[in-house]
Scaffold this active site. Structure first.
Site, mmCIF file in Angstrom:
data_model
loop_
_atom_site.group_PDB
_atom_site.id
_atom_site.type_symbol
_atom_site.label_atom_id
_atom_site.label_comp_id
_atom_site.label_asym_id
_atom_site.label_seq_id
_atom_site.Cartn_x
_atom_site.Cartn_y
_atom_site.Cartn_z
ATOM 1 N N GLY A 214 0.834 -1.210 0.000
ATOM 2 C CA GLY A 214 0.000 0.000 0.000
ATOM 3 C C GLY A 214 0.858 1.245 0.000
ATOM 4 O O GLY A 214 2.031 1.201 -0.369
ATOM 5 N N ASN A 215 0.276 2.374 0.386
ATOM 6 C CA ASN A 215 1.065 3.601 0.541
ATOM 7 C C ASN A 215 0.422 4.472 1.618
ATOM 8 O O ASN A 215 -0.594 4.080 2.210
ATOM 9 C CB ASN A 215 1.208 4.331 -0.804
ATOM 10 C CG ASN A 215 -0.123 4.737 -1.374
ATOM 11 O OD1 ASN A 215 -0.829 5.548 -0.790
ATOM 12 N ND2 ASN A 215 -0.496 4.157 -2.517
ATOM 13 N N HIS A 216 0.986 5.643 1.841
ATOM 14 C CA HIS A 216 0.577 6.451 3.003
ATOM 15 C C HIS A 216 -0.606 7.386 2.737
ATOM 16 O O HIS A 216 -0.926 8.212 3.576
ATOM 17 C CB HIS A 216 1.754 7.315 3.478
ATOM 18 C CG HIS A 216 2.917 6.506 3.950
ATOM 19 N ND1 HIS A 216 2.862 5.714 5.065
ATOM 20 C CD2 HIS A 216 4.165 6.354 3.440
ATOM 21 C CE1 HIS A 216 4.023 5.105 5.240
ATOM 22 N NE2 HIS A 216 4.831 5.472 4.257
#
Ligand code: PMT
Length: 404
Positions: A214-216
């Site tokens: 995923g990412n932030h």
């Protein structure tokens, strides 16, 4: 002034007044709104009446002032529901820290607060208080909650306060608030009948049943854009990755997705009927080639290899099928050679303009309440903006888009 040039002709505005020394400014504000053709009904908190009399406000608004749940003389009920249905705008000026705190948490122990919870129209809030009260984290947190729910704010001025201190907290002048109200009605009309696609949040690419890449991205930037478009009258198709936020505005239609492939399919389906799209999502550039059906077991000391394959580029696809009447706005999240990379993306994806945010700017990018952006157009022309809340940034982007 002829009737036709009145900027607020036939607009129904509730002016809410709370207990603040700035209550006296509500008198001028009411006069200015009426001068522009608005119909005004005033609702006061009990404490507001200690600062300005209901007689003054009734005379200026040409309407009975409401403050109690019922009329003590004849028992008649003052219906906050009817008032809520009547209004095109709920304008709270001045707004005290106490009333904003109650609004943020759904407390309704006076007629002004029950009216706020009943209105179906947007609310505009002009805070007024001492600088320390304004800066207090509790007040700022309440303002943030109210902003997230789509309420707009007329920021207080910095100047001399009733306490004698100098700082931010003075309610904006009635002339300026009237201008904001006029602008609000003008811009609201601007996107009425239009439909926009907004992508927001992260995408998660499944490794196995318990893990993903995923990412932030928190979704804050995309959701703020959706709220702003909806506040201006547009219908919004919000295609969102997994976030903890929920859209507040009834014009926002939420489509939840998890992966880049799901975001691609939905965006492709929704875009053709839209007037435009703003791509604020942080989409994975790669996905796992072979997702494991069972949880991958840890092999002590043994590395494992995941094969990643490129995802489809949503913005690039929309750029290919885009009609001349549609606007396509991309984002570029960069860490180096910001402008050069952003311009490449703008051209490769056939965007009308690109919003550049850099992780090198503190307070910009992922998971912050603020962002610092530049907008680059197809001619390479650049407009820069200072660090602002994501709601203010969303306003700048939508204004830029509608004025281009
Ligand atoms: O969600 P927040 O925490 O508020 O953070 C906001 C944000 C940092 C995510 C946002 O401001 C932002 O920059 N979004 C774009 C992030 C990104 O993926 O940038 P990019 O430079 O990698 O992509 C360029 C553009 O192509 C973007 O509009 C992106 O949505 C789009 N894209 C990218 C890859 C892909 N497969 N499909 C796409 O549509």
């Amino acid at each position: 002034m002829s009737n036709d040039s009145l900027q607020l002709k036939d607009k129904n505005i509730i002016v809410g007044i709370t207990g603040s020394i700035a209550a006296y400014k509500a008198a001028t504000l009411t006069r200015l709104l009426i001068k522009q053709g608005a119909k005004v009904k005033v609702v006061m908190t009990p404490l507001a009446k200690e600062f300005i009399t209901p007689v003054t406000m009734a005379t200026l608004s040409q309407n009975t002032v409401l403050s109690d749940f019922f009329n003590y003389d004849d028992g008649a009920w003052n219906s906050h529901v009817d008032l809520g249905l009547w209004a095109d705008l709920f304008l709270l000026a001045p707004a005290s820290a106490n009333t904003m705190a109650k609004m943020a948490h759904g407390i309704c122990d006076n007629l002004l607060l029950t009216t706020y919870l009943s209105v179906r129209c947007p609310a505009m809030i002009a805070p007024a208080m001492d600088m320390d009260m304004f800066q207090h984290p509790a007040t700022q947190a309440n303002i943030e909650i109210l902003k997230q729910r789509g309420n707009s704010f007329v920021e207080p001025e910095t100047g001399e306060l009733a306490s004698g201190l100098i700082g931010k907290g003075r309610m904006e002048e009635p002339e300026k608030i009237t201008e904001e109200v006029i602008r609000f009605f003008q811009s609201k009309k601007k996107l009425q009948g239009k439909q926009y696609l907004v992508t927001a949040g992260p995408t998660n690419e499944k490794i196995d049943p318990v893990r993903f890449i995923g990412n932030h991205s928190s979704g804050k930037m995309g959701y703020a854009l959706a709220e702003e478009l909806a506040n201006q009258g547009a219908e919004v198709e919000l295609v969102s990755g997994s976030v903890t936020m929920e859209p507040k505005h009834p014009n926002i239609h939420l489509h939840n997705v998890t992966t880049a492939a799901e975001m691609f399919e939905l965006s492709k389906k929704l875009f053709p009927t839209c007037n435009g799209a703003i791509m604020a999502a942080a989409v994975a550039d790669y996905t796992i080639e072979n997702t494991a059906n069972e949880k991958i077991k840890r092999q002590k000391g043994q590395p494992i290899t995941l094969t990643l394959t490129p995802t489809k580029d949503i913005a690039e696809h929309l750029g290919k099928i885009k009609k001349d009447s549609q606007v396509l706005v991309g984002f570029a999240l960069e860490t180096t050679n910001e402008e050069e990379n952003a311009l490449k993306k703008l051209r490769n994806k056939n965007l009308d303009f690109i919003v550049l945010n850099s992780l090198r700017d503190s307070g910009a990018g992922f998971n912050t309440d603020t962002n610092k952006i530049s907008i680059l157009d197809a001619n390479g022309e650049k407009t820069t903006f200072p660090l602002k809340s994501k709601y203010e940034v969303a306003k700048d982007i939508v204004l830029y888009m509608t004025e281009k």
